[in-house]
Design an enzyme around this catalytic site. Structure first.
Site, PDB file in Angstrom:
ATOM      1  N   GLY A  42       5.440  -0.785-122.631  1.00 41.41           N
ATOM      2  CA  GLY A  42       6.249  -1.438-123.651  1.00 41.41           C
ATOM      3  C   GLY A  42       7.176  -2.536-123.182  1.00 41.41           C
ATOM      4  O   GLY A  42       7.465  -3.471-123.920  1.00 41.41           O
ATOM      5  N   ASP A  98      12.008  -0.840-122.835  1.00 41.80           N
ATOM      6  CA  ASP A  98      11.811  -1.396-124.162  1.00 41.80           C
ATOM      7  C   ASP A  98      12.737  -0.731-125.176  1.00 41.80           C
ATOM      8  O   ASP A  98      13.460  -1.400-125.896  1.00 41.80           O
ATOM      9  CB  ASP A  98      10.343  -1.266-124.605  1.00 41.80           C
ATOM     10  CG  ASP A  98       9.776   0.139-124.392  1.00 41.80           C
ATOM     11  OD1 ASP A  98      10.515   1.042-123.921  1.00 41.80           O
ATOM     12  OD2 ASP A  98       8.588   0.345-124.692  1.00 41.80           O
ATOM     13  N   ASP A 101      15.174   6.217-127.261  1.00 41.06           N
ATOM     14  CA  ASP A 101      15.288   7.012-128.488  1.00 41.06           C
ATOM     15  C   ASP A 101      16.145   8.238-128.165  1.00 41.06           C
ATOM     16  O   ASP A 101      17.368   8.176-128.238  1.00 41.06           O
ATOM     17  CB  ASP A 101      13.878   7.358-128.966  1.00 41.06           C
ATOM     18  CG  ASP A 101      13.866   8.054-130.306  1.00 41.06           C
ATOM     19  OD1 ASP A 101      14.947   8.295-130.866  1.00 41.06           O
ATOM     20  OD2 ASP A 101      12.776   8.370-130.802  1.00 41.06           O
ATOM     21  N   VAL A 151       9.650   1.641-134.699  1.00 41.62           N
ATOM     22  CA  VAL A 151       9.453   0.191-134.698  1.00 41.62           C
ATOM     23  C   VAL A 151       8.287  -0.209-133.797  1.00 41.62           C
ATOM     24  O   VAL A 151       7.917   0.530-132.881  1.00 41.62           O
ATOM     25  CB  VAL A 151      10.741  -0.550-134.254  1.00 41.62           C
ATOM     26  CG1 VAL A 151      11.850  -0.359-135.266  1.00 41.62           C
ATOM     27  CG2 VAL A 151      11.193  -0.082-132.866  1.00 41.62           C
TER      28      VAL A 151
HETATM   29  P1  5GP Z   1      12.844   8.814-125.624  1.00 46.46           P
HETATM   30  O1  5GP Z   1      12.439   9.612-124.416  1.00 46.46           O
HETATM   31  O2  5GP Z   1      14.064   7.969-125.383  1.00 46.46           O
HETATM   32  O3  5GP Z   1      12.996   9.674-126.859  1.00 46.46           O
HETATM   33  O4  5GP Z   1      11.632   7.871-125.975  1.00 46.46           O
HETATM   34  C1  5GP Z   1      11.376   6.738-125.244  1.00 46.46           C
HETATM   35  C2  5GP Z   1       9.944   6.300-125.355  1.00 46.46           C
HETATM   36  O5  5GP Z   1       9.356   6.701-126.606  1.00 46.46           O
HETATM   37  C3  5GP Z   1       9.886   4.791-125.326  1.00 46.46           C
HETATM   38  O6  5GP Z   1       9.795   4.294-124.018  1.00 46.46           O
HETATM   39  C4  5GP Z   1       8.685   4.497-126.186  1.00 46.46           C
HETATM   40  O7  5GP Z   1       7.531   4.575-125.405  1.00 46.46           O
HETATM   41  C5  5GP Z   1       8.661   5.631-127.186  1.00 46.46           C
HETATM   42  N1  5GP Z   1       9.347   5.262-128.447  1.00 46.46           N
HETATM   43  C6  5GP Z   1      10.524   5.733-128.915  1.00 46.46           C
HETATM   44  N2  5GP Z   1      10.835   5.196-130.099  1.00 46.46           N
HETATM   45  C7  5GP Z   1       9.834   4.334-130.382  1.00 46.46           C
HETATM   46  C8  5GP Z   1       9.601   3.421-131.477  1.00 46.46           C
HETATM   47  O8  5GP Z   1      10.354   3.298-132.452  1.00 46.46           O
HETATM   48  N3  5GP Z   1       8.461   2.679-131.419  1.00 46.46           N
HETATM   49  C9  5GP Z   1       7.587   2.755-130.386  1.00 46.46           C
HETATM   50  N4  5GP Z   1       6.503   1.982-130.432  1.00 46.46           N
HETATM   51  N5  5GP Z   1       7.778   3.604-129.327  1.00 46.46           N
HETATM   52  C10 5GP Z   1       8.898   4.362-129.332  1.00 46.46           C
END
Ligand code: 5GP
Length: 174
Positions: A42, A98, A101, A151
């Protein structure tokens, strides 16, 4: 691409903010040669644009991680699919993400990279979703804080599509 419901962050807004981040990073790392670590896939679009507005002798490396579990939610269990080529010992490492979350992916990554003894380790995340992360992530550079919607665009995919959109948007029909 009429599948996209609406533009959340336009190309102009992205590029303006990225130039600001570039100026900030250039000033903060003056006299040093930071190693930018991109988190694939990403971050590749953001990293390419950001790198070109940093006026320092930067170097690049990439890591690919995959989280187990459902496609649109992080499970927190992260697997390194591609590791770095370069050693981090003594380097000023700037991780380029990128989107953050839950922060679980980044938390895991930071622990993993810190164990390799860099001189410093900071994070530059283009997007951070509102209110969901733990406080201990310490994100030094953040492009935009966004609502907790899924997104796509500007490097971010849904089942590998949409990465080449020059803006960040919210897709229909997911
Ligand atoms: P986290 O571990 O912070 O919950 O998630 C991070 C990863 O989840 C990001 O690097 C991405 O790959 C994916 N991700 C989280 N939210 C989104 C989003 O809204 N869109 C997309 N395409 N990927 C997301």
């Amino acid at each position: 691409m009429d599948e996209l419901a609406r533009v959340l962050i336009s190309e102009d807004e992205l590029q303006t903010r990225i130039r600001e981040l570039g100026r900030e990073i250039t000033a903060d790392y003056e006299g040093r040669a930071p190693l930018l670590v991109g988190v694939l896939k990403g971050a590749f679009v953001f990293m390419a644009d950001l790198a070109r507005v940093i006026d320092l002798p930067i170097e690049f490396d990439f890591m690919a991680v995959a989280s187990y579990g459902a496609a649109t939610k992080s499970s927190g269990v992260v697997r390194i699919v591609k590791d770095l080529d370069l050693a981090l010992a003594g380097r000023d490492v700037l991780v380029i993400e990128d989107i953050v979350d839950s922060g679980l992916t980044l938390g895991y990554l930071k622990r993993n990279l810190l164990a390799r003894n860099p001189a410093s380790l900071e994070v530059c995340a283009l997007l951070v979703k509102q209110g969901l992360q733990r406080d201990d992530l310490q994100l030094k550079y953040v492009g935009f804080t966004i609502p907790p919607d899924f997104v796509v665009g500007y490097g971010l995919d849904h089942v590998e599509k949409f990465r080449n959109l020059p803006y960040v948007g919210i897709p229909n029909n997911l």
